[in-house]
Design an enzyme around this catalytic site. Structure first.
Site, PDB file in Angstrom:
ATOM      1  N   SER A 256       0.833  -1.205   0.000  1.00 26.59           N
ATOM      2  CA  SER A 256       0.000   0.000   0.000  1.00 26.59           C
ATOM      3  C   SER A 256       0.865   1.250   0.000  1.00 26.59           C
ATOM      4  O   SER A 256       2.072   1.183   0.220  1.00 26.59           O
ATOM      5  CB  SER A 256      -0.880  -0.016   1.251  1.00 26.59           C
ATOM      6  OG  SER A 256      -0.051  -0.012   2.397  1.00 26.59           O
TER       7      SER A 256
ATOM      8  N   HIS B  51       5.993 -12.329  39.688  1.00 28.33           N
ATOM      9  CA  HIS B  51       5.852 -11.075  40.418  1.00 28.33           C
ATOM     10  C   HIS B  51       7.216 -10.449  40.641  1.00 28.33           C
ATOM     11  O   HIS B  51       8.155 -11.157  40.996  1.00 28.33           O
ATOM     12  CB  HIS B  51       5.197 -11.331  41.779  1.00 28.33           C
ATOM     13  CG  HIS B  51       5.135 -10.098  42.626  1.00 28.33           C
ATOM     14  ND1 HIS B  51       4.243  -9.078  42.375  1.00 28.33           N
ATOM     15  CD2 HIS B  51       5.889  -9.705  43.691  1.00 28.33           C
ATOM     16  CE1 HIS B  51       4.422  -8.119  43.264  1.00 28.33           C
ATOM     17  NE2 HIS B  51       5.420  -8.469  44.073  1.00 28.33           N
TER      18      HIS B  51
ATOM     19  N   GLY C  63      -0.425   8.357  12.873  1.00 26.48           N
ATOM     20  CA  GLY C  63      -0.362   9.761  13.269  1.00 26.48           C
ATOM     21  C   GLY C  63       0.022   9.911  14.741  1.00 26.48           C
ATOM     22  O   GLY C  63       0.861  10.744  15.091  1.00 26.48           O
TER      23      GLY C  63
HETATM   24  C1  LIG Z   1       4.787   4.630   9.531  1.00 23.05           C
HETATM   25  C2  LIG Z   1       4.226   3.226   9.543  1.00 23.05           C
HETATM   26  C3  LIG Z   1       4.340   2.455  10.683  1.00 23.05           C
HETATM   27  C4  LIG Z   1       3.840   1.166  10.700  1.00 23.05           C
HETATM   28  N1  LIG Z   1       3.977   0.426  11.838  1.00 23.05           N
HETATM   29  C5  LIG Z   1       3.507  -0.832  11.876  1.00 23.05           C
HETATM   30  C6  LIG Z   1       3.674  -1.632  13.041  1.00 23.05           C
HETATM   31  O1  LIG Z   1       4.267  -1.192  14.030  1.00 23.05           O
HETATM   32  N2  LIG Z   1       3.190  -2.892  13.027  1.00 23.05           N
HETATM   33  C7  LIG Z   1       2.532  -3.407  11.935  1.00 23.05           C
HETATM   34  O2  LIG Z   1       2.096  -4.557  11.982  1.00 23.05           O
HETATM   35  N3  LIG Z   1       2.365  -2.675  10.825  1.00 23.05           N
HETATM   36  C8  LIG Z   1       2.838  -1.407  10.759  1.00 23.05           C
HETATM   37  N4  LIG Z   1       2.705  -0.679   9.615  1.00 23.05           N
HETATM   38  C9  LIG Z   1       1.999  -1.309   8.463  1.00 23.05           C
HETATM   39  C10 LIG Z   1       2.933  -2.261   7.721  1.00 23.05           C
HETATM   40  O3  LIG Z   1       4.075  -1.559   7.284  1.00 23.05           O
HETATM   41  C11 LIG Z   1       2.208  -2.870   6.527  1.00 23.05           C
HETATM   42  O4  LIG Z   1       1.004  -3.459   6.970  1.00 23.05           O
HETATM   43  C12 LIG Z   1       3.057  -3.948   5.866  1.00 23.05           C
HETATM   44  O5  LIG Z   1       4.273  -3.411   5.400  1.00 23.05           O
HETATM   45  C13 LIG Z   1       2.298  -4.593   4.709  1.00 23.05           C
HETATM   46  O6  LIG Z   1       3.102  -5.560   4.131  1.00 23.05           O
HETATM   47  P1  LIG Z   1       2.942  -5.987   2.598  1.00 23.05           P
HETATM   48  O7  LIG Z   1       3.964  -7.047   2.392  1.00 23.05           O
HETATM   49  O8  LIG Z   1       1.545  -6.280   2.295  1.00 23.05           O
HETATM   50  O9  LIG Z   1       3.304  -4.680   1.744  1.00 23.05           O
HETATM   51  P2  LIG Z   1       4.518  -3.660   1.757  1.00 23.05           P
HETATM   52  O10 LIG Z   1       5.322  -3.741   2.997  1.00 23.05           O
HETATM   53  O11 LIG Z   1       3.934  -2.339   1.391  1.00 23.05           O
HETATM   54  O12 LIG Z   1       5.451  -4.174   0.576  1.00 23.05           O
HETATM   55  C14 LIG Z   1       5.069  -4.152  -0.757  1.00 23.05           C
HETATM   56  C15 LIG Z   1       6.297  -4.124  -1.621  1.00 23.05           C
HETATM   57  O13 LIG Z   1       5.915  -4.360  -2.984  1.00 23.05           O
HETATM   58  C16 LIG Z   1       6.708  -3.554  -3.825  1.00 23.05           C
HETATM   59  N5  LIG Z   1       6.009  -3.405  -5.104  1.00 23.05           N
HETATM   60  C17 LIG Z   1       4.816  -2.821  -5.332  1.00 23.05           C
HETATM   61  N6  LIG Z   1       4.453  -2.943  -6.633  1.00 23.05           N
HETATM   62  C18 LIG Z   1       5.457  -3.613  -7.243  1.00 23.05           C
HETATM   63  C19 LIG Z   1       5.669  -4.055  -8.565  1.00 23.05           C
HETATM   64  N7  LIG Z   1       4.743  -3.871  -9.519  1.00 23.05           N
HETATM   65  N8  LIG Z   1       6.828  -4.687  -8.860  1.00 23.05           N
HETATM   66  C20 LIG Z   1       7.745  -4.924  -7.891  1.00 23.05           C
HETATM   67  N9  LIG Z   1       7.586  -4.540  -6.609  1.00 23.05           N
HETATM   68  C21 LIG Z   1       6.450  -3.906  -6.281  1.00 23.05           C
HETATM   69  C22 LIG Z   1       6.841  -2.257  -3.042  1.00 23.05           C
HETATM   70  O14 LIG Z   1       7.954  -1.513  -3.490  1.00 23.05           O
HETATM   71  C23 LIG Z   1       7.014  -2.784  -1.622  1.00 23.05           C
HETATM   72  O15 LIG Z   1       8.361  -2.964  -1.282  1.00 23.05           O
HETATM   73  C24 LIG Z   1       3.215   0.617   9.553  1.00 23.05           C
HETATM   74  C25 LIG Z   1       3.120   1.387   8.390  1.00 23.05           C
HETATM   75  C26 LIG Z   1       3.620   2.670   8.374  1.00 23.05           C
HETATM   76  C27 LIG Z   1       3.519   3.479   7.115  1.00 23.05           C
END
Ligand SMILES: Cc1cc2nc3c(=O)[nH]c(=O)nc-3n(C[C@H](O)[C@H](O)[C@H](O)COP(=O)(O)OP(=O)(O)OC[C@H]3O[C@@H](n4cnc5c(N)ncnc54)[C@H](O)[C@@H]3O)c2cc1C
Length: 468
Positions: free
Chosen positions: A146, A446, A186
């Site tokens: 996302s 504890h 936030g």
């Molecule tokens: C500031 C912040 C803090 C957060 N803290 C937490 C937390 O403490 N705990 C928690 O559980 N979650 C947290 N999250 C949420 C967490 O980061 C996401 O839920 C998680 O990263 C989702 O994992 P994902 O593998 O689905 O996608 P992502 O981690 O978004 O990875 C997707 C990857 O796909 C790649 N990609 C996209 N399209 C293509 C394409 N066409 N070709 C090749 N590569 C592509 C992107 O570059 C990216 O590297 C946080 C998010 C943010 C922004």
């Protein structure tokens, strides 16, 4: 053309875990990531860097406000934001290097470039140097994650009007930080800068912060952030626009009475949620369906509308959490291998890494009321905990909801010190369908914060807590 049993698109926590599990199960596996650094949002601009800054800012805050009381006299500490950000980068680098190591260890072929479906079984990889490569794959897992979303009327300039990504790389501590959105991201990043000295104003459309969580948690968090960090909360306020003029940011808002007001600051963090990312993936071409919120549609086995193509993590429905994405990564690999894995989405915990921390699993009181389910409540405040008094972390409580007839634990909602770690006990208990009495009768060391869980269960099961 190189051929693979399975190709994973996206190397975030969903994608890299899926790739490892596929490789463990004997599949010839490739992973494609468009950025040179593996780890996705979570490792690069999400969970890990935000927690690194939360830890640093917590040390600063404690040195400034609590050391003297502990009998530690130091010169008044000063913030070195450049070093704080540098340390955070180091933490990210070590984590990303770890993923590189895991890819090698599991013999997963890593491609760096943007993936686009050419056909259902062939994927084009566009590299940063302009070159292209094509691979063939029997199956594909889409884990493209996302990106931050915004609101109509707000243009992110990445300098003064920023998202979480820029907030992790600021070169100065904002004087007046306006945060649009009272959700997890936030409030975590607001806490970082609030502890470092920013005056933080949170503008939230709903009538409470952390809206998805049990109402009592938001109320307590709001009280403590106001008391400790001087946060100002403008609830039931609707942002209509944001403008910059030099170093000043003006946020236009309709207040609870629908009157227009303006709020001024030097930075505005827009944290109103995230949207699934499927740009230029070629989904239309191969017929993978997305819903009206841009999320890839999947069935109960995480299969998309096209056979052999699966999707996981932030790009599909459900909580946008790293550990949810990881569970789905493992699940999908095992489904492909013909196994029968299971995920209980109700038992995926949610955590907010403010101080006090907030953590929850299972149903909220609101949900139980909606279901018409009869339940009992037990709670225990941290001010009655010896361990919490020793560390002066007495804000917050643990609340346990249990079925009125069977005593089964249905939900656990915590706000307090280290509850991000404590919630694991509730997950284990609920996975094994423990009753509140089961947990109340287990020995808890504890003095620990975990005794609050035992006491809240004692309260829920029979209204007989010991220490209150
Ligand atoms: C500031 C912040 C803090 C957060 N803290 C937490 C937390 O403490 N705990 C928690 O559980 N979650 C947290 N999250 C949420 C967490 O980061 C996401 O839920 C998680 O990263 C989702 O994992 P994902 O593998 O689905 O996608 P992502 O981690 O978004 O990875 C997707 C990857 O796909 C790649 N990609 C996209 N399209 C293509 C394409 N066409 N070709 C090749 N590569 C592509 C992107 O570059 C990216 O590297 C946080 C998010 C943010 C922004």
């Amino acid at each position: 053309m190189e051929k693979f049993d399975v190709t994973v698109i996206g190397a975030g926590p969903g994608g890299y875990v899926a790739a490892i599990r596929c490789a463990q199960l004997g599949m010839k596996t490739a992973i494609i990531e468009k950025y040179p650094a593996l780890g996705g949002t979570c490792l690069n601009v999400g969970c890990i860097p935000s927690k690194a800054l939360l830890d640093s800012s917590e040390h600063f805050y404690n040195a400034l406000h609590h050391f003297e009381e502990h009998g530690i006299d130091i010169k008044a500490p000063k913030v070195n934001l450049k070093q704080m950000i540098e340390r955070k980068r180091g933490v990210v680098k070590v984590s990303v290097d770890g993923i590189n190591y895991l890819m090698k260890k599991n013999k997963i072929t890593v491609y760096t470039g943007h993936a686009t479906f050419a056909t259902k079984n062939t994927i084009d990889i566009a590299k940063a140097d302009g070159s292209k490569e094509q691979i063939e794959t029997a199956k594909t897992i889409i884990a493209t994650g996302s990106k931050p979303s915004t609101l109509p009327g707000i243009e992110i300039d990445k300098k003064r009007i920023i998202t979480s990504t820029e907030a992790l790389e600021l070169s100065e501590v904002p004087k007046n930080l306006i945060i649009i959105g009272g959700g997890v991201i936030g409030l975590e990043l607001g806490s970082v800068y609030g502890r470092l000295g920013s005056k933080v104003t949170v503008v939230e459309f709903m009538d409470r912060i952390i809206p998805g969580m049990d109402a009592g948690l938001g109320k307590e968090l709001q009280r403590v952030l106001k008391k400790n960090l001087g946060f100002e909360f403008l609830l039931k306020h609707k942002v209509t626009g944001v403008k910059t003029s030099g170093k000043e940011v003006t946020v236009s808002v309709l207040n609870a009475k629908d009157e227009p007001i303006e709020i001024k600051g030097d930075y505005c963090l827009v944290s109103v949620g995230r949207k699934p990312y499927t740009d230029n993936l070629g989904l239309d071409k191969i017929g993978v369906k997305v819903d009206n919120r841009g999320r890839i549609e999947t069935d109960d086995h995480l299969k998309t509308s096209v056979d052999g193509i699966y999707a996981i993590g932030d790009v599909i429905k459900g909580a946008m959490l790293a550990h949810k994405a990881e569970e789905e990564g493992t699940y999908v690999a095992e489904i492909m291998a013909g196994q029968k894995p299971h995920i209980d989405y109700n038992l995926i915990p949610g955590v907010v890494y403010t101080w006090p921390e907030v953590a929850a699993v299972g149903f909220t009181e609101e949900q139980l009321k909606e279901q018409g389910r009869k339940y009992k409540t037990g709670s225990f405040p941290f001010k009655a905990s010896g361990r919490a008094r020793a560390s002066m972390d007495t804000d917050g409580f643990v609340k346990v909801l249990a079925d009125e007839a069977t005593d089964e634990i249905l939900g656990v909602h915590m706000i307090g010190p280290r509850v991000a770690d404590m919630i694991a006990e509730a997950v284990v208990a609920m996975e094994y369908r423990a009753s509140a009495e089961d947990v109340a009768r287990m020995s808890h060391a504890h003095p620990t914060f975990t005794e609050n869980m035992k006491e809240a269960c004692l309260d829920a099961t029979a209204k007989r807590p010991i220490h209150i």
